[in-house]
Design a protein around this motif. Structure first.
Motif, mmCIF file in Angstrom:
data_model
loop_
_atom_site.group_PDB
_atom_site.id
_atom_site.type_symbol
_atom_site.label_atom_id
_atom_site.label_comp_id
_atom_site.label_asym_id
_atom_site.label_seq_id
_atom_site.Cartn_x
_atom_site.Cartn_y
_atom_site.Cartn_z
ATOM 1 N N GLN A 13 0.827 -1.207 0.000
ATOM 2 C CA GLN A 13 0.000 0.000 0.000
ATOM 3 C C GLN A 13 0.864 1.261 0.000
ATOM 4 O OE1 GLN A 13 -2.292 -1.218 3.508
ATOM 5 N NE2 GLN A 13 -4.184 -1.095 2.281
ATOM 6 N N CYS A 14 1.981 1.195 0.712
ATOM 7 C CA CYS A 14 2.902 2.341 0.744
ATOM 8 C C CYS A 14 3.507 2.585 -0.630
ATOM 9 C CB CYS A 14 4.009 2.098 1.768
ATOM 10 S SG CYS A 14 3.458 2.220 3.496
ATOM 11 N N PHE A 15 3.822 1.512 -1.338
ATOM 12 C CA PHE A 15 4.384 1.632 -2.681
ATOM 13 C C PHE A 15 3.391 2.313 -3.627
ATOM 14 C CE2 PHE A 15 4.798 -0.185 -6.983
ATOM 15 C CZ PHE A 15 6.080 0.274 -7.303
ATOM 16 N N ILE A 16 2.151 1.889 -3.577
ATOM 17 C CA ILE A 16 1.110 2.493 -4.413
ATOM 18 C C ILE A 16 0.923 3.961 -4.043
ATOM 19 C CG2 ILE A 16 -1.357 2.447 -4.984
ATOM 20 C CD1 ILE A 16 -1.235 -0.611 -4.549
ATOM 21 N N LEU A 17 0.971 4.239 -2.742
ATOM 22 C CA LEU A 17 0.820 5.609 -2.269
ATOM 23 C C LEU A 17 1.934 6.502 -2.804
ATOM 24 C CD1 LEU A 17 -0.724 7.575 -0.362
ATOM 25 C CD2 LEU A 17 0.958 6.965 1.400
ATOM 26 N N VAL A 18 3.165 5.979 -2.810
ATOM 27 C CA VAL A 18 4.299 6.749 -3.328
ATOM 28 C C VAL A 18 4.078 7.126 -4.793
ATOM 29 C CG1 VAL A 18 6.718 6.568 -4.035
ATOM 30 C CG2 VAL A 18 6.054 5.926 -1.729
ATOM 31 N N LEU A 19 3.588 6.171 -5.581
ATOM 32 C CA LEU A 19 3.332 6.442 -6.998
ATOM 33 C C LEU A 19 2.284 7.536 -7.165
ATOM 34 C CD1 LEU A 19 3.295 2.847 -8.542
ATOM 35 C CD2 LEU A 19 5.167 4.512 -8.525
ATOM 36 N N VAL A 20 1.251 7.493 -6.338
ATOM 37 C CA VAL A 20 0.184 8.495 -6.418
ATOM 38 C C VAL A 20 0.697 9.871 -6.003
ATOM 39 C CG1 VAL A 20 -2.052 9.217 -5.484
ATOM 40 C CG2 VAL A 20 -1.666 6.821 -6.093
ATOM 41 N N LEU A 21 1.388 9.930 -4.858
ATOM 42 C CA LEU A 21 1.860 11.213 -4.332
ATOM 43 C C LEU A 21 2.874 11.872 -5.254
ATOM 44 C CD1 LEU A 21 2.291 10.349 -0.532
ATOM 45 C CD2 LEU A 21 0.395 11.550 -1.631
ATOM 46 N N THR A 22 3.820 11.090 -5.762
ATOM 47 C CA THR A 22 4.831 11.672 -6.652
ATOM 48 C C THR A 22 4.215 12.088 -7.982
ATOM 49 O OG1 THR A 22 5.452 9.417 -7.337
ATOM 50 C CG2 THR A 22 6.796 10.479 -5.638
ATOM 51 N N HIS A 23 3.173 11.382 -8.412
ATOM 52 C CA HIS A 23 2.522 11.755 -9.670
ATOM 53 C C HIS A 23 1.792 13.087 -9.526
ATOM 54 C CE1 HIS A 23 1.166 10.935 -13.712
ATOM 55 N NE2 HIS A 23 -0.057 11.266 -13.369
ATOM 56 N N ILE A 24 1.169 13.293 -8.375
ATOM 57 C CA ILE A 24 0.512 14.582 -8.131
ATOM 58 C C ILE A 24 1.551 15.704 -8.170
ATOM 59 C CG2 ILE A 24 -0.750 15.979 -6.433
ATOM 60 C CD1 ILE A 24 -2.058 13.392 -5.451
ATOM 61 N N THR A 25 2.722 15.435 -7.616
ATOM 62 C CA THR A 25 3.803 16.436 -7.641
ATOM 63 C C THR A 25 4.234 16.733 -9.073
ATOM 64 O OG1 THR A 25 4.585 15.674 -5.480
ATOM 65 C CG2 THR A 25 6.117 16.976 -6.808
ATOM 66 N N ILE A 26 4.386 15.684 -9.878
ATOM 67 C CA ILE A 26 4.757 15.865 -11.289
ATOM 68 C C ILE A 26 3.713 16.696 -12.016
ATOM 69 C CG2 ILE A 26 4.890 14.633 -13.486
ATOM 70 C CD1 ILE A 26 7.494 14.541 -12.019
ATOM 71 N N VAL A 27 2.435 16.418 -11.767
ATOM 72 C CA VAL A 27 1.357 17.188 -12.401
ATOM 73 C C VAL A 27 1.455 18.651 -11.981
ATOM 74 C CG1 VAL A 27 -1.148 17.500 -12.572
ATOM 75 C CG2 VAL A 27 -0.169 15.204 -12.599
ATOM 76 N N GLY A 28 1.758 18.883 -10.714
ATOM 77 C CA GLY A 28 1.914 20.250 -10.229
ATOM 78 C C GLY A 28 3.044 20.976 -10.931
ATOM 79 N N GLY A 197 4.694 10.625 -22.934
ATOM 80 C CA GLY A 197 5.014 11.412 -21.750
ATOM 81 C C GLY A 197 4.086 11.070 -20.602
ATOM 82 N N ILE A 198 4.449 10.082 -19.823
ATOM 83 C CA ILE A 198 3.592 9.604 -18.727
ATOM 84 C C ILE A 198 4.281 9.775 -17.376
ATOM 85 C CG2 ILE A 198 2.388 7.601 -17.763
ATOM 86 C CD1 ILE A 198 2.189 6.518 -20.627
ATOM 87 N N LEU A 199 5.470 9.207 -17.236
ATOM 88 C CA LEU A 199 6.155 9.201 -15.940
ATOM 89 C C LEU A 199 6.489 10.604 -15.458
ATOM 90 C CD1 LEU A 199 7.359 7.381 -13.740
ATOM 91 C CD2 LEU A 199 9.519 7.421 -14.997
ATOM 92 N N ILE A 200 6.859 11.495 -16.384
ATOM 93 C CA ILE A 200 7.269 12.843 -15.995
ATOM 94 C C ILE A 200 6.261 13.863 -16.510
ATOM 95 C CG2 ILE A 200 9.314 14.293 -15.679
ATOM 96 C CD1 ILE A 200 10.994 12.118 -16.869
ATOM 97 N N GLY A 201 5.027 13.446 -16.652
ATOM 98 C CA GLY A 201 3.924 14.363 -16.924
ATOM 99 C C GLY A 201 3.860 14.927 -18.327
ATOM 100 N N GLY A 202 4.586 14.335 -19.279
ATOM 101 C CA GLY A 202 4.607 14.859 -20.637
ATOM 102 C C GLY A 202 5.881 15.601 -20.950
#
Length: 397
Positions: A13-28, A197-202
């Motif tokens: 669950q922590c691993f999945i959470l990391v992917l979600v949190l870092t992705h939100i940061t990338i989108v920002g 462009g997926i991992l780094i938001g495009g």
């Protein structure tokens, strides 16, 4: 409090959470800092804007004004000694592994912030919390994640702290100016790392971005995917984002007999696209034809020189060394057709370089260029003229 904190998440669950949190940061970073703040390619609702400012303060400690200013300077001084993070100048290793240090050093340059940081947030929160207390955000994040996730929270926090310095400051600024494919010969070394462009938001589509920096959409080819654009469309549907600019889409009007002001405006807006096509449709076939003719006459002793000169000519001139450019000019001087095409290339580029000329003067120059190209006696050049004449602008969002 247990080893796994209040939420008692498993490592999975922590691993999945990391992917979600870092992705939100990338989108920002890509949507708010890059496309909205640095390039003004979109307007953002204050609610969404404040969310990203707060999120990035918590997860990166980056200052909006500093980030926008440094990025704008990067575009203005790209691949020069004044570029804050060019691997062409500093070396790939330096930018890839020390990109965050380069950013921090440039963020202390008051001249950079003053000259390039205009138009960024300047409210009470920015002046009294986000800017003077940049380290407070990620310190609070550490405490929060330790409470919620226990000891694994320390790992989650560490990954979040390393994510942007490595992927944005390192990968994009480093590899994105060193290795990859190029859709356009823009006047710097920017490359597309991947077409998806997926991992780094495009941001992987870096050559597209440097060719059209004010576009809110980074994908250009039909097979390219920019996930940042997907989020922009979602935010737009919710009324949180308004797109201001995207890459102008070239449209050809078949049978158009005369270049007009619409043609001129379209060419200027899409000059990189036009010159890229000119290289592929005119320069390359004429060069190869001349080479074959010279070989047939037994006048080519060194084919490697022809290969080298072709590579130099097809490359954006500003990326060639003065020595290579001089070699190219001396080379084409020996062959009538190559010299003629080289001259037409320079004359076409000169049209949109005349910043002090009136629209009428530019249009007259374009029409004269078309007339001369049609009568030059080079088939590929003549075939290119209807494309120029029929050029107009469309916008695909």
């Amino acid at each position: 409090m247990s080893f796994y904190g209040l939420l008692n998440f498993s490592w999975t669950q922590c691993f999945i959470l990391v992917l979600v949190l870092t992705h939100i940061t990338i989108v920002g970073v890509t949507v708010f800092l890059h496309r909205c703040q640095a390039h003004r390619s979109l307007d953002m609702h204050p609610i969404l804007s404040h969310f990203f400012r707060f999120w990035l303060w918590m997860t990166t400690g980056m200052n909006t004004k500093a980030w926008a200013a440094i990025h704008r300077k990067h575009h203005a001084k790209c691949e020069t000694p004044d570029d804050p993070h060019s691997p062409q100048v500093l070396g790939l290793k330096q930018v890839l592994w020390r990109g965050a240090e380069l950013y921090r050093a440039e963020s202390k340059n008051t001249e950079t912030l003053t000259r390039y940081g205009h138009g960024t947030p300047n409210d009470w929160l920015e002046n009294n919390l986000y800017t003077p207390h940049s380290s407070l955000g990620f310190s609070l994040l550490l405490v929060l994640e330790l409470v919620l996730f226990g000891i694994p929270g320390l790992t989650i926090w560490a990954i979040q702290m390393a994510w942007i310095p490595f992927f944005a400051a390192g990968i994009i600024n480093g590899i994105g100016h060193f290795w990859g494919y190029r859709n356009f010969e823009c006047p710097d070394a920017a490359t597309n790392i991947l077409p998806w462009g997926i991992l780094i938001g495009g941001e992987e589509l870096h050559n597209n971005h440097h060719s059209y920096p004010t576009s809110a959409k980074l994908s250009v080819k039909w097979w390219e995917f920019d996930i940042g654009w997907l989020y922009i469309k979602m935010f737009s549907a919710l009324g949180l984002v308004k797109v201001k600019r995207v890459v102008p889409t070239p449209t050809i009007i078949p049978g158009k007999m005369q270049a007009d002001l619409d043609t001129l405006k379209a060419l200027i807006a899409n000059r990189i696209h036009v010159m890229t096509l000119f290289s592929k449709a005119v320069i390359l076939p004429v060069f190869l034809q001349e080479k074959e003719q010279q070989i047939a006459r037994g006048q080519v002793a060194d084919t490697s020189l022809w290969k080298k000169m072709c590579a130099v000519w097809m490359k954006e001139p500003s990326l060639n060394s003065p020595q290579k450019q001089h070699m190219l000019e001396a080379f084409v001087e020996k062959y009538h057709n190559l010299k003629l095409v080289y001259t037409f290339q320079k004359n076409l580029q000169a049209i949109w370089s005349k910043t002090s000329a009136t629209q009428k003067e530019l249009l007259d120059a374009l029409q004269e260029w078309c007339a001369q190209a049609e009568s030059a006696g080079i088939a590929k050049l003549k075939e290119f003229v209807p494309y120029i004449k029929g050029y107009t602008l469309g916008t695909a969002v």
